[in-house]
Write an enzyme that holds these catalytic residues in place. Sequence first.
Site, PDB file in Angstrom:
ATOM      1  N   GLY A 103       0.779  -1.244   0.000  1.00  0.00           N
ATOM      2  CA  GLY A 103       0.000   0.000   0.000  1.00  0.00           C
ATOM      3  C   GLY A 103       0.807   1.289   0.000  1.00  0.00           C
ATOM      4  N   ASP A 163       0.712   3.503   4.039  1.00  0.00           N
ATOM      5  CA  ASP A 163      -0.441   4.111   3.373  1.00  0.00           C
ATOM      6  C   ASP A 163      -1.461   4.624   4.383  1.00  0.00           C
ATOM      7  OD1 ASP A 163      -1.063   1.513   4.179  1.00  0.00           O
ATOM      8  OD2 ASP A 163      -2.033   0.929   2.312  1.00  0.00           O
ATOM      9  N   ASP A 214      -4.932   2.257  10.613  1.00  0.00           N
ATOM     10  CA  ASP A 214      -6.332   1.960  10.897  1.00  0.00           C
ATOM     11  C   ASP A 214      -6.429   1.559  12.382  1.00  0.00           C
ATOM     12  OD1 ASP A 214      -9.011   1.542   9.951  1.00  0.00           O
ATOM     13  OD2 ASP A 214      -8.641  -0.597   9.816  1.00  0.00           O
ATOM     14  N   PHE A 260     -14.093   3.007   4.256  1.00  0.00           N
ATOM     15  CA  PHE A 260     -13.121   2.238   3.490  1.00  0.00           C
ATOM     16  C   PHE A 260     -12.729   3.046   2.266  1.00  0.00           C
ATOM     17  CE2 PHE A 260     -11.179  -1.021   0.931  1.00  0.00           C
ATOM     18  CZ  PHE A 260     -10.440  -1.687   1.892  1.00  0.00           C
ATOM     19  N   ASP A 279      -5.695  -0.585  -1.996  1.00  0.00           N
ATOM     20  CA  ASP A 279      -6.455  -1.448  -2.900  1.00  0.00           C
ATOM     21  C   ASP A 279      -7.853  -1.711  -2.385  1.00  0.00           C
ATOM     22  OD1 ASP A 279      -5.332  -3.103  -0.703  1.00  0.00           O
ATOM     23  OD2 ASP A 279      -6.409  -4.698  -1.747  1.00  0.00           O
ATOM     24  N   ARG A 298      -5.035   0.309  -7.120  1.00  0.00           N
ATOM     25  CA  ARG A 298      -3.966   1.023  -6.424  1.00  0.00           C
ATOM     26  C   ARG A 298      -3.426   2.153  -7.297  1.00  0.00           C
ATOM     27  NH1 ARG A 298      -2.126  -2.255  -2.079  1.00  0.00           N
ATOM     28  NH2 ARG A 298      -2.463  -4.476  -2.361  1.00  0.00           N
TER      29      ARG A 298
HETATM   30  P1  IMP Z   1      -4.185  -1.711  10.840  1.00  0.00           P
HETATM   31  O1  IMP Z   1      -3.253  -2.791  11.295  1.00  0.00           O
HETATM   32  O2  IMP Z   1      -5.605  -1.970  11.281  1.00  0.00           O
HETATM   33  O3  IMP Z   1      -3.739  -0.330  11.211  1.00  0.00           O
HETATM   34  O4  IMP Z   1      -4.300  -1.857   9.275  1.00  0.00           O
HETATM   35  C1  IMP Z   1      -3.475  -1.217   8.424  1.00  0.00           C
HETATM   36  C2  IMP Z   1      -3.528  -1.868   7.058  1.00  0.00           C
HETATM   37  O5  IMP Z   1      -4.864  -2.258   6.674  1.00  0.00           O
HETATM   38  C3  IMP Z   1      -3.104  -0.824   6.046  1.00  0.00           C
HETATM   39  O6  IMP Z   1      -1.721  -0.900   5.829  1.00  0.00           O
HETATM   40  C4  IMP Z   1      -3.915  -1.214   4.826  1.00  0.00           C
HETATM   41  O7  IMP Z   1      -3.184  -2.153   4.062  1.00  0.00           O
HETATM   42  C5  IMP Z   1      -5.159  -1.865   5.347  1.00  0.00           C
HETATM   43  N1  IMP Z   1      -6.290  -0.911   5.359  1.00  0.00           N
HETATM   44  C6  IMP Z   1      -6.883  -0.351   6.432  1.00  0.00           C
HETATM   45  N2  IMP Z   1      -7.876   0.471   6.087  1.00  0.00           N
HETATM   46  C7  IMP Z   1      -7.939   0.429   4.739  1.00  0.00           C
HETATM   47  C8  IMP Z   1      -8.780   1.094   3.765  1.00  0.00           C
HETATM   48  O8  IMP Z   1      -9.708   1.884   4.058  1.00  0.00           O
HETATM   49  N3  IMP Z   1      -8.513   0.801   2.462  1.00  0.00           N
HETATM   50  C9  IMP Z   1      -7.526  -0.069   2.076  1.00  0.00           C
HETATM   51  N4  IMP Z   1      -6.725  -0.686   2.944  1.00  0.00           N
HETATM   52  C10 IMP Z   1      -6.921  -0.441   4.260  1.00  0.00           C
HETATM   53 MG    MG Z   2      -0.644  -1.466   4.137  1.00  0.00          MG
END
Ligand code: IMP
Ligand code: MG
Length: 186
Positions: free
Chosen positions: A48, A105, A108, A157, A164, A170
Amino acid sequence: MPRDYRTFMKNILIPEEELQARVTELGAQISHDYRDKGRLLLLCILRGGVVFLTDLMRKIHIPHEIEFMAVSSYGTGVYQSSGQVRLTLDLRTSIEDANVILVEDIIDSGHTIASVLAMLSERHPKSLAVCALLDKAERREVFVPIRYVGFSIPNEFVFGYGLDIDEYYRNLPFIGTVDLEKFKTP
Ligand code: IMP
Ligand code: MG
């Protein structure tokens, strides 16, 4: 073949010009902050962060290296991070004397970046900071220190500019939001 994104996109959240302007600002800020600080390494988390990295590095006007690493989450739901992260591609350089900036990227829940930070700290970099294009703060489950943020975004999202939706789109130059109902309906 993926569906045309226009059938499930809700709206354009961040247009191309805004992304480019913000990336330019971040590049200038990083160039200023790391001037005369020694070795600078931009460490991109695949996949990402790739589009963000390649734009950002061209806006950084001090010498730096780039590296890549990949992680994957264990047993995830489709859009849910499980909190358990596994290293699937390691970097090939030592970071012991480097000022490392992790280029991501989106943050979350925070689990991915928190695990990566813990992993990298054990390798004793000179410094370690996070630069995230997007911050979905409302969804945070673990605290993550983020030094540079492109945009804070609502809990939606998003896709495009490196992010993606089921591995596609992407390449889009903007960030769009997904209407999940429309996306799920064939
Ligand atoms: P975390 O571990 O929950 O912080 O997730 C982070 C990863 O989830 C990011 O590096 C993204 O690859 C994916 N991700 C989280 N939210 C989104 C979104 O809205 N669109 C696309 N990918 C996301
Ligand atoms: Mg990522």
